[in-house]
Scaffold this active site. Structure first.
Site, mmCIF file in Angstrom:
data_model
loop_
_atom_site.group_PDB
_atom_site.id
_atom_site.type_symbol
_atom_site.label_atom_id
_atom_site.label_comp_id
_atom_site.label_asym_id
_atom_site.label_seq_id
_atom_site.Cartn_x
_atom_site.Cartn_y
_atom_site.Cartn_z
ATOM 1 N N LYS A 104 0.863 -1.187 0.000
ATOM 2 C CA LYS A 104 0.000 0.000 0.000
ATOM 3 C C LYS A 104 0.899 1.235 0.000
ATOM 4 C CE LYS A 104 -4.248 1.517 2.268
ATOM 5 N NZ LYS A 104 -4.998 1.825 1.068
HETATM 6 N N1 PMP Z 1 -8.030 -2.112 -2.661
HETATM 7 C C1 PMP Z 1 -7.474 -0.894 -2.698
HETATM 8 C C2 PMP Z 1 -6.753 -0.479 -3.926
HETATM 9 C C3 PMP Z 1 -7.577 -0.042 -1.574
HETATM 10 O O1 PMP Z 1 -7.009 1.168 -1.605
HETATM 11 C C4 PMP Z 1 -8.296 -0.473 -0.447
HETATM 12 C C5 PMP Z 1 -8.448 0.443 0.739
HETATM 13 N N2 PMP Z 1 -7.371 0.320 1.625
HETATM 14 C C6 PMP Z 1 -8.864 -1.765 -0.456
HETATM 15 C C7 PMP Z 1 -8.708 -2.553 -1.588
HETATM 16 C C8 PMP Z 1 -9.566 -2.297 0.745
HETATM 17 O O2 PMP Z 1 -8.619 -2.657 1.731
HETATM 18 P P1 PMP Z 1 -8.929 -2.554 3.281
HETATM 19 O O3 PMP Z 1 -10.077 -3.488 3.552
HETATM 20 O O4 PMP Z 1 -7.683 -3.004 3.939
HETATM 21 O O5 PMP Z 1 -9.296 -1.147 3.570
#
Ligand code: PMP
Length: 292
Positions: free
Chosen positions: A151
């Site tokens: 991320k």
């Molecule tokens: N995919 C992307 C590209 C994201 O930015 C997010 C948000 N963090 C998610 C999926 C969902 O992940 P999470 O459940 O960890 O928020």
């Protein structure tokens, strides 16, 4: 009202929370971040978010200057300083200040900051009426080039997809991988329900290993719902019994139409609702306490 920001170990008013224009987080998107939620005086799945943050930083050879325990304490400290019991938390670690070249060795001190703010919730009708989606023409970054499971602060691939959804007048869009398999959405993971089974794309094709995704898989297991990680193309989405998205901000959102095709009867599905009810119970009861 001005927020109180945690910046490199200090709580400072928003106006004083400043980062150098030479910070490689700004110059190159060199850094990692997390979006975390607090519900009912608890930080939800904080350990899981910190694991992803520290693992992402490790892959980038970015050494976060404080331990996970100190980071967890800093998150709680920031929430307390802003008197927040329900919040959206943005945790950012950048490579720090360097020169104008790429070389990360020129950045001796990573910058860490935490923003905690009251959450701008999706309107309630999103959960009762469901979302309309499009498929984005922009393909998700191939993990051969850079693994989207990290991320990182470089979200331009997702932003390109987001611009397409804005132009189409819908809130989210499905992104395919470079082979045409469904990967995820611009800021959410995707699930299908087919014959009472859950299907979601595997993360090895290059999507975010979502914390909500994992929580939903665990809840499904607990509910006796079978599921699998599988590669699939858009035909399986158009003909699914239910489609929903997962994410920290979105929680679990039903999808009722994709590329002008109704999903089943065009209404949010029963399994989506069942999982959302279970998820909301979990968010109210689990997590690190803020005020004790
Ligand atoms: N995919 C992307 C590209 C994201 O930015 C997010 C948000 N963090 C998610 C999926 C969902 O992940 P999470 O459940 O960890 O928020």
């Amino acid at each position: 009202m001005s927020l109180t920001i945690w910046l490199n170990g200090q709580l400072v008013p928003e106006e004083e929370a400043k980062i150098s224009v030479f910070d490689h987080g700004l110059l190159y998107g060199d850094g990692v971040f997390e979006g975390i939620r607090a519900y009912n005086n608890r930080v939800f799945l904080l350990r899981e978010h910190l694991d992803r943050l520290y693992q992402g930083a490790h892959c980038l050879c970015l050494e976060i200057p404080i331990s996970r325990e100190e980071m967890a304490a800093a998150v709680v400290e920031t929430l307390r300083a802003n008197n927040l019991r329900e919040a959206y938390i943005r945790l950012v670690v950048t490579r720090g200040k360097g020169d104008l070249g790429l070389d990360p060795r020129k950045c001796p001190q990573p910058s860490v900051f935490i923003i905690a703010t009251s959450i701008a919730l999706y309107p309630p009708e999103v959960y009762t009426d469901g979302l309309r989606l499009i498929t984005c023409a922009t393909r998700r970054t191939s993990p051969d080039a850079f693994d989207p499971a990290i991320k990182s602060l470089n979200y331009l691939n997702n932003i390109m997809g987001k611009i397409e959804t804005i132009r189409a007048g819908v809130p989210e869009g499905i992104m395919l991988d470079t082979n045409g398999f469904v990967s995820e959405c611009t800021g959410d993971n995707i699930f299908l329900v087919r014959d009472n089974r859950l299907i979601t794309p595997p993360t090895y094709i290059g999507n975010l290993d979502g914390i909500t995704r994992k929580a939903v898989m665990e809840l499904a297991l607990d509910e006796g719902i079978e599921g699998s990680e599988e590669l699939f193309r858009m035909r399986l989405v158009y003909t699914a019994d239910e489609v929903f998205l997962t994410g920290t901000a979105a929680e679990i959102v039903p999808v009722v139409e994709v590329d002008g095709r109704k999903i089943a009867d065009g209404k949010p599905g029963a399994m989506t609702q069942r999982l959302l009810d279970r998820f909301r119970t979990l968010t109210e009861t689990a997590g690190e306490p803020i005020f004790v």
